[in-house]
Design a protein around this motif. Structure first.
Motif, PDB file in Angstrom:
ATOM      1  N   ALA A   1      -0.151  10.644 -11.121  1.00 38.26           N
ATOM      2  CA  ALA A   1       0.625  11.180  -9.541  1.00 38.26           C
ATOM      3  C   ALA A   1      -1.113  11.191  -8.850  1.00 38.26           C
ATOM      4  CB  ALA A   1       0.369  12.297 -11.012  1.00 38.26           C
ATOM      5  N   ALA A   2      -1.805  11.140  -8.966  1.00 37.86           N
ATOM      6  CA  ALA A   2      -2.525  11.645  -7.752  1.00 37.86           C
ATOM      7  C   ALA A   2      -3.204  10.324  -7.318  1.00 37.86           C
ATOM      8  CB  ALA A   2      -4.187  11.770  -8.961  1.00 37.86           C
ATOM      9  N   GLY A   3      -2.317   9.184  -7.774  1.00 34.38           N
ATOM     10  CA  GLY A   3      -2.559   8.146  -7.249  1.00 34.38           C
ATOM     11  C   GLY A   3      -0.896   8.239  -6.419  1.00 34.38           C
ATOM     12  N   VAL A   4      -0.742   8.484  -6.468  1.00 36.88           N
ATOM     13  CA  VAL A   4       0.697   7.849  -5.713  1.00 36.88           C
ATOM     14  C   VAL A   4       0.510   9.546  -4.510  1.00 36.88           C
ATOM     15  CG1 VAL A   4       3.397   8.987  -5.960  1.00 36.88           C
ATOM     16  CG2 VAL A   4       2.396   7.754  -7.555  1.00 36.88           C
ATOM     17  N   ILE A   5       0.746  10.507  -4.756  1.00 40.00           N
ATOM     18  CA  ILE A   5       0.287  11.278  -3.530  1.00 40.00           C
ATOM     19  C   ILE A   5      -0.796  11.304  -2.739  1.00 40.00           C
ATOM     20  CG2 ILE A   5      -1.196  13.893  -2.983  1.00 40.00           C
ATOM     21  CD1 ILE A   5       0.599  15.129  -5.719  1.00 40.00           C
ATOM     22  N   ALA A   6      -2.024  10.559  -3.064  1.00 39.79           N
ATOM     23  CA  ALA A   6      -3.020  10.495  -2.253  1.00 39.79           C
ATOM     24  C   ALA A   6      -2.292   8.666  -1.216  1.00 39.79           C
ATOM     25  CB  ALA A   6      -4.302   9.142  -3.007  1.00 39.79           C
ATOM     26  N   SER A   7      -1.924   7.391  -2.034  1.00 39.27           N
ATOM     27  CA  SER A   7      -0.843   6.953  -1.453  1.00 39.27           C
ATOM     28  C   SER A   7      -0.442   7.864  -0.013  1.00 39.27           C
ATOM     29  CB  SER A   7      -0.691   5.972  -1.759  1.00 39.27           C
ATOM     30  OG  SER A   7      -0.632   5.595  -2.649  1.00 39.27           O
ATOM     31  N   ILE A   8       0.607   9.129  -0.216  1.00 37.46           N
ATOM     32  CA  ILE A   8       0.967   9.674   0.845  1.00 37.46           C
ATOM     33  C   ILE A   8       0.106  10.162   2.448  1.00 37.46           C
ATOM     34  CG2 ILE A   8       2.252  11.835   0.688  1.00 37.46           C
ATOM     35  CD1 ILE A   8       3.711  11.223  -1.594  1.00 37.46           C
ATOM     36  N   TYR A   9      -0.765  10.594   1.221  1.00 37.85           N
ATOM     37  CA  TYR A   9      -1.661  11.347   2.237  1.00 37.85           C
ATOM     38  C   TYR A   9      -1.984  10.289   3.074  1.00 37.85           C
ATOM     39  CZ  TYR A   9      -5.707  14.262   2.853  1.00 37.85           C
ATOM     40  OH  TYR A   9      -7.042  14.995   3.816  1.00 37.85           O
ATOM     41  N   VAL A  10      -2.521   9.288   2.892  1.00 35.49           N
ATOM     42  CA  VAL A  10      -2.528   8.218   3.658  1.00 35.49           C
ATOM     43  C   VAL A  10      -2.270   7.139   4.972  1.00 35.49           C
ATOM     44  CG1 VAL A  10      -4.178   5.062   3.598  1.00 35.49           C
ATOM     45  CG2 VAL A  10      -4.501   6.681   2.123  1.00 35.49           C
ATOM     46  N   ILE A  11      -1.304   7.292   4.212  1.00 35.90           N
ATOM     47  CA  ILE A  11       0.343   6.563   4.925  1.00 35.90           C
ATOM     48  C   ILE A  11       0.718   7.904   6.068  1.00 35.90           C
ATOM     49  CG2 ILE A  11       2.560   6.640   4.999  1.00 35.90           C
ATOM     50  CD1 ILE A  11       2.423   5.315   2.265  1.00 35.90           C
ATOM     51  N   CYS A  12       0.824   9.183   5.891  1.00 37.28           N
ATOM     52  CA  CYS A  12       0.654   9.916   6.802  1.00 37.28           C
ATOM     53  C   CYS A  12      -0.149   9.929   7.938  1.00 37.28           C
ATOM     54  CB  CYS A  12       0.575  11.511   6.002  1.00 37.28           C
ATOM     55  SG  CYS A  12       2.297  11.837   4.641  1.00 37.28           S
ATOM     56  N   ALA A  13      -1.691   9.353   7.455  1.00 38.40           N
ATOM     57  CA  ALA A  13      -2.732  10.598   7.877  1.00 38.40           C
ATOM     58  C   ALA A  13      -2.694   9.159   9.046  1.00 38.40           C
ATOM     59  CB  ALA A  13      -3.610  10.135   7.642  1.00 38.40           C
ATOM     60  N   VAL A  14      -2.477   7.733   8.822  1.00 42.22           N
ATOM     61  CA  VAL A  14      -2.416   6.666   9.253  1.00 42.22           C
ATOM     62  C   VAL A  14      -1.509   7.012  11.018  1.00 42.22           C
ATOM     63  CG1 VAL A  14      -1.406   4.410   9.629  1.00 42.22           C
ATOM     64  CG2 VAL A  14      -3.349   4.446   8.192  1.00 42.22           C
ATOM     65  N   ILE A  15       0.167   7.178  10.624  1.00 44.74           N
ATOM     66  CA  ILE A  15       1.535   7.360  10.970  1.00 44.74           C
ATOM     67  C   ILE A  15       0.711   8.200  12.058  1.00 44.74           C
ATOM     68  CG2 ILE A  15       3.717   8.431  10.818  1.00 44.74           C
ATOM     69  CD1 ILE A  15       4.009   7.455   8.309  1.00 44.74           C
ATOM     70  N   LEU A  16      -0.063   9.551  11.642  1.00 42.65           N
ATOM     71  CA  LEU A  16      -0.135  10.575  12.557  1.00 42.65           C
ATOM     72  C   LEU A  16      -1.392  10.003  13.803  1.00 42.65           C
ATOM     73  CD1 LEU A  16      -1.017  14.179  13.598  1.00 42.65           C
ATOM     74  CD2 LEU A  16      -2.840  13.999  12.094  1.00 42.65           C
ATOM     75  N   THR A  17      -2.088   9.494  12.666  1.00 42.93           N
ATOM     76  CA  THR A  17      -3.715   8.697  14.220  1.00 42.93           C
ATOM     77  C   THR A  17      -2.849   7.473  15.322  1.00 42.93           C
ATOM     78  OG1 THR A  17      -5.081   9.047  12.614  1.00 42.93           O
ATOM     79  CG2 THR A  17      -5.825   7.753  14.019  1.00 42.93           C
ATOM     80  N   LEU A  18      -1.404   6.626  14.718  1.00 38.52           N
ATOM     81  CA  LEU A  18      -1.118   5.975  15.734  1.00 38.52           C
ATOM     82  C   LEU A  18      -0.238   6.262  16.253  1.00 38.52           C
ATOM     83  CD1 LEU A  18      -0.562   2.737  13.145  1.00 38.52           C
ATOM     84  CD2 LEU A  18      -2.201   3.594  14.605  1.00 38.52           C
ATOM     85  N   GLY A  19       0.241   7.439  16.395  1.00 37.44           N
ATOM     86  CA  GLY A  19       1.566   7.900  16.990  1.00 37.44           C
ATOM     87  C   GLY A  19       1.575   9.040  17.594  1.00 37.44           C
ATOM     88  N   VAL A  20       0.155   9.819  17.584  1.00 37.54           N
ATOM     89  CA  VAL A  20       0.196  10.710  18.582  1.00 37.54           C
ATOM     90  C   VAL A  20      -1.121  10.368  19.534  1.00 37.54           C
ATOM     91  CG1 VAL A  20      -1.151  13.609  18.303  1.00 37.54           C
ATOM     92  CG2 VAL A  20       1.289  12.702  16.648  1.00 37.54           C
TER      93      VAL A  20
END
Length: 508
Positions: free
Chosen positions: A244-263
């Motif tokens: 569960a920690a791995g899945v949530i950590a993956s979501i964390y990274v994906i969202c951070a990357v999208i934020l960084t590239l899109g804003v």
């Protein structure tokens, strides 16, 4: 104009490039370009909104499951577990103003002032989060292990969330664009709350601890519970938490990357002409003495307390109705949306207080409360930029205070959560709540009903009365918008004039 002066201008005109000749027309052009520049696409708003997911997903997983994990999986003794949870929550609240202070002192870089905090905190936060859900092989020092990584993660996620919250002021200078982006953000954050609970719950659901049928026979019952738990390997349960920690950590990274590239972080035109940022404590004093900010926080502190005990159906209803409230506040104003939106839950809460327990009524009330929660989620984050704009107009030579505003708002939100949890726990303890009991005394049931009905009603009414003092209505907001736009145009025009003067000097 004297004839000689006109002739001199005319003779010089032939030597100058067209760009210099048209300098007087540039303010209009700058205004059009500035307005176009501040328009956000749906893609930009979605990328910004996705950035709110990491904080909500990890916060829900820790809030709902860390206590169970420490007691049943890591097998930390109850006293040590309570120390970990209390110190972690206290440290989490303290780090908000500390991080706000550090951000306010940060210089602008090629990536902006806020984005570097988001980028560099993400990988460290992921490591700390994963280690929270890891059971070390040693028994001695387990308490220190979990306390260290829990506090470290809360610090790092604050380094993500405070600049992300303050980013609202720097994605656009248009109030309408910021309000629209905030509506997108709140919708995604509510979905993140549901997502975090669902992912953690589905994966680690096998770690559920059976209830005790008879509280007076606790020793025998505990032995039975232990025999029941022995059917499921402790190692498998630990692995489930790690997954569960791995899945949530993956979501964390994906969202951070999208934020960084899109804003893209934008700097206010007039800010570049100001002196160095104000010292933190002087800025803090000015922020805390700004009347609209104090009234906004006070009003929403009580309404936040009112909704702390409501659950999943509320989150679903809130997700659906946030776009409706965004339309409503655009059409009728933010103060009107506060009064109608938050107070709409009161009749349904009274219904629950007066009626006996009923599953259908409970779900109806949860959905109705979700409509109010949507307003409570959206409106403070939508109104906080208005408060900051008002502050900038009254203190035009001060900048860099945005992180202070947002960090202390987050601090007070967490404070409300802690107060709600403490009052609820103490109230249940005083009424004889039986830990892990399958049934509870009548006093406990009555207390629970009061905690989720009458207490929220009282808090909502207090919050609305305090919010009556909030001075920024739609007329004031429009005036501030025009004044800020004039300030930006003056700064942009001044910047153009400085550039033209430099070019003219070089040519001559």
């Amino acid at each position: 104009m004297a004839k000689g002066e006109g002739a001199e201008s005319g003779s010089a005109a032939g030597l100058l490039p067209t760009g210099i000749l048209q300098a007087g027309e540039r303010p209009v052009q700058v205004k059009k370009e500035s307005k176009k520049k501040n328009q956000l696409s749906i893609c930009n708003k979605l990328c910004y909104a996705v950035g709110g997911t990491p904080y909500q997903v990890t916060g829900c997983a820790l809030g709902f499951f860390l206590q169970i994990y420490l007691l049943d999986v890591a097998q930390v003794d109850p006293f040590s577990a309570s120390i970990i949870l209390f110190v972690g929550r206290a440290w989490d609240a303290i780090t908000d103003p500390l991080v706000g202070f550090c951000i306010s002192k940060s210089p602008w870089t090629r990536l902006g002032r806020l984005m570097p905090w988001i980028i560099f905190s993400t990988p460290l936060a992921i490591i700390a989060y994963f280690l929270i859900w890891f059971v070390p092989d040693f028994q001695q020092g387990q308490t220190l292990w979990y306390l260290l990584f829990y506090c470290l993660f809360e610090t790092l996620v604050t380094c993500f969330h405070v600049p992300y919250s303050a980013l609202t002021m720097f994605i656009s200078t248009e109030q309408s664009e910021r309000d629209s982006a905030t509506a997108y953000r709140m919708t995604v954050e509510v979905l993140g709350t549901v997502l975090g609970t669902a992912i953690q719950g589905q994966i680690v659901g096998q770690a559920h601890t059976p209830c005790v049928q008879d509280a007076n026979a606790s020793t025998v019952a505990l032995e039975g519970v232990n025999r029941t738990q022995s059917a499921t390997s402790l190692r498998e349960t630990q692995n489930a938490y790690l997954l569960a920690a791995g899945v949530i950590a993956s979501i964390y990274v994906i969202c951070a990357v999208i934020l960084t590239l899109g804003v893209r972080e934008q700097r206010e035109p007039y800010e570049t002409q100001q002196a160095k940022p104000m010292p933190f404590f002087r800025g803090l004093r000015l922020v805390m003495s700004h009347g609209p900010y104090i009234k906004l926080i006070a009003g929403f502190l009580f309404t936040s307390l009112a909704f702390m005990n409501l659950l999943l159906a509320i989150m679903f209803s809130a997700t659906v109705t946030i776009p409706i409230w965004q339309w409503f506040l655009t059409r009728f104003g933010k103060k009107m949306a506060v009064y109608i939106g938050i107070s709409s839950a009161v009749p349904f809460l009274i219904l629950v207080a007066l009626m006996e327990s009923n599953l259908i009524v409970t779900y109806v009330v949860a959905v109705a409360a979700g409509v109010s929660v949507a307003a409570a989620f959206l409106l403070p984050w939508s109104m906080l930029p208005d408060v900051i704009d008002d502050f900038h107009l009254k203190q035009p030579h001060i900048h860099g205070t945005e992180p202070i505003f947002f960090s202390f708002y987050v601090f007070f939100t967490k404070f409300a959560s802690g107060v709600s949890l403490g009052i609820s726990t103490l109230s249940l303890d005083f009424t004889g709540y039986q830990t892990r009991g399958c049934s509870q005394p009548a006093r406990v049931k009555f207390t629970l009903k009061m905690l989720v009905t009458m207490a929220p009603i009282v808090l909502i009414l207090i919050g609305l009365l305090l919010f009556k003092l909030y001075p920024i209505d739609e007329e004031k907001r429009r005036q501030n918008k025009k004044a800020l736009q004039a300030l930006r145009e003056e700064a942009s025009s001044s910047g153009c004039s400085d550039t033209d003067s430099t070019e003219l000097a070089r040519i001559l």
